[in-house]
Design a protein around this motif. Structure first.
Motif, PDB file in Angstrom:
ATOM      1  N   ARG A   1      42.150  25.493  44.890  1.00 39.41           N
ATOM      2  CA  ARG A   1      43.168  25.618  45.941  1.00 39.41           C
ATOM      3  C   ARG A   1      43.362  24.292  46.679  1.00 39.41           C
TER       4      ARG A   1
ATOM      5  N   THR B   1      37.225  28.586  43.082  1.00 37.87           N
ATOM      6  CA  THR B   1      38.625  28.836  43.452  1.00 37.87           C
ATOM      7  C   THR B   1      39.029  28.066  44.708  1.00 37.87           C
TER       8      THR B   1
ATOM      9  N   PHE C   1      48.250  31.145  36.067  1.00 41.33           N
ATOM     10  CA  PHE C   1      46.798  31.285  36.036  1.00 41.33           C
ATOM     11  C   PHE C   1      46.495  32.135  34.807  1.00 41.33           C
TER      12      PHE C   1
ATOM     13  N   GLU D   1      34.676  31.597  39.258  1.00 40.85           N
ATOM     14  CA  GLU D   1      35.220  32.212  40.466  1.00 40.85           C
ATOM     15  C   GLU D   1      34.770  31.464  41.715  1.00 40.85           C
TER      16      GLU D   1
ATOM     17  N   PHE E   1      40.746  30.177  34.133  1.00 42.46           N
ATOM     18  CA  PHE E   1      39.559  30.677  34.808  1.00 42.46           C
ATOM     19  C   PHE E   1      38.633  31.366  33.808  1.00 42.46           C
TER      20      PHE E   1
ATOM     21  N   ILE F   1      40.526  36.899  41.376  1.00 43.48           N
ATOM     22  CA  ILE F   1      40.735  35.456  41.555  1.00 43.48           C
ATOM     23  C   ILE F   1      42.192  35.162  41.861  1.00 43.48           C
TER      24      ILE F   1
ATOM     25  N   LEU G   1      44.063  33.481  45.311  1.00 45.31           N
ATOM     26  CA  LEU G   1      44.816  32.234  45.279  1.00 45.31           C
ATOM     27  C   LEU G   1      46.273  32.439  45.672  1.00 45.31           C
TER      28      LEU G   1
END
Length: 369
Positions: free
Chosen positions: A148, A144, A162, A141, A130, A188, A192
């Motif tokens: 997902r 996300t 991550f 961001e 990220f 973030i 998730l």
């Protein structure tokens, strides 16, 4: 250590062990340690370095490209290996060698899932990167939800970690920015975690990050330059031991009369009788032209000798006036009495560029007492 008889880069595994243990001590023992060995082990000897790090207890290794990971697998390294910048063309080779990709964009994520499904993989470990402010690689961001959906839409892959990358963790003037990055990354990850229903490992700290922000160690830290003996500032440099010493020898000594010149373009002109030495190392070996014409120098029998004239492809010349030496004597370019950071600064660059730029034609010699 024995005196050099040719141009060599000596690699001290005892220094590597010292650096690893020092950096490891900065975070809790429950935190995993990823050792970055990209670029031939930061210009050293990647296989020798990797095997030592395995022995020392590193949890992960990291390389930049798939080919680097394959080299380690062929050398018998079985530790998990993160490929930081994989290309889709290499995904099949990556999987066949049990390497773990960093996935950083929708294109790369989609292409890797397609390859994993084609090769009938299930829960293949991947690392989602990220972007929290470095603006180099990584999902934003705002992406996300997309990440997902891809992860929940396939059984071929599963997020192992991550991660993100700090932009200025060595610079205290940028502390507010660094804390913003850490906070963004945490936000973030927590989002998730809730939506995926499982918790991958988290890592954001590089060498300067684990030294300056150990509270952000999360589940794992990554160290590259620190393992090789450089801490990005003088206090930390003093606590680390550079693993590499670049040595060469004197090939020939000349006596230059006043008014004579040395090297290409007659860049050096003797203002007085001068004694010079020619060394078998040049810009094809990684000692670039920026170090010539008196900007940098080397160590001959404990004395500083400036580089004179333009650095040649395979040779450079130094001023040894007043230094007791002879042909065949050892010369230290960097390491030991001359820190690579100081040498690099004289060429208006950084230690990273200097040490990773040493040509592969320079012989590597592993030293471990």
């Amino acid at each position: 250590m024995p005196k050099a008889r040719e141009t060599v880069l000596e690699i001290d595994l005892n220094a590597l062990e010292h650096n690893y243990r020092y950096l490891r001590s900065k975070v809790d023992q429950s935190v995993k340690f990823m050792a970055v060995v990209k670029a031939y082990g930061y210009g050293s000897d990647v296989v020798g370095i990797a095997k030592k790090l395995v022995d020392l207890g590193a949890d992960y290794l990291a390389v930049a490209y798939t080919s680097e990971g394959i080299t380690l697998r062929k050398a018998g390294i079985e530790l998990p290996i993160l490929v930081l910048h994989p290309q889709s063309y290499n995904f099949e080779d990556l999987i066949e060698n049990c390497l773990e990709p960093s996935l950083y964009s929708e294109y790369v994520l989609r292409e890797f899932i397609a390859t994993a499904e084609k090769l009938k993989q299930k829960n293949y470990p991947v690392h989602l990167k990220f972007n929290t402010g470095l603006n180099r690689l990584g999902f934003s961001e705002t992406e996300t939800d997309m990440v997902r959906d891809y992860l929940k839409g396939t059984e071929s892959i599963k997020a192992a970690t991550f991660f993100s990358h700090l932009a200025a963790s060595e610079d205290w003037k940028e502390r507010e920015f660094t804390l913003m990055q850490i906070h963004t990354f945490k936000r973030i990850a927590l989002k998730l975690f809730d939506e995926l229903g499982y918790r991958p490992l988290l890592h954001i700290c590089n060498t300067s990050g684990l030294i300056n922000y150990p509270e952000a160690a999360f589940d794992m830290v990554r160290s590259g330059i620190g393992l090789y003996g450089f801490g990005n500032e003088a206090l930390e440099d003093s606590k680390l031991k550079p693993i590499g010493t670049l040595k060469t020898i004197i090939s020939q000594i000349h006596k230059i009369e006043k008014g004579e010149t040395v090297g290409y373009n007659r860049a050096f002109k003797a203002m007085k009788p001068t004694k010079t030495a020619t060394l078998p190392i040049g810009h094809a070996d990684g000692i670039n032209r920026q170090y010539g014409n008196g900007r940098a120098g080397v160590i001959v029998n404990g004395s500083y000798a400036p580089i004179i004239g333009n650095v040649c492809m395979d040779m450079l010349m130094i001023d040894i006036t007043g230094i007791d030496c002879e042909e065949g004597d050892e010369v230290i370019i960097f390491g030991g009495p001359q820190h690579a950071t100081k040498f690099a600064e004289k060429g208006n660059t950084i230690s990273y560029e200097l040490i990773t730029g040493i040509s592969q034609r320079v012989k590597r010699v592993i030293v471990e007492n």
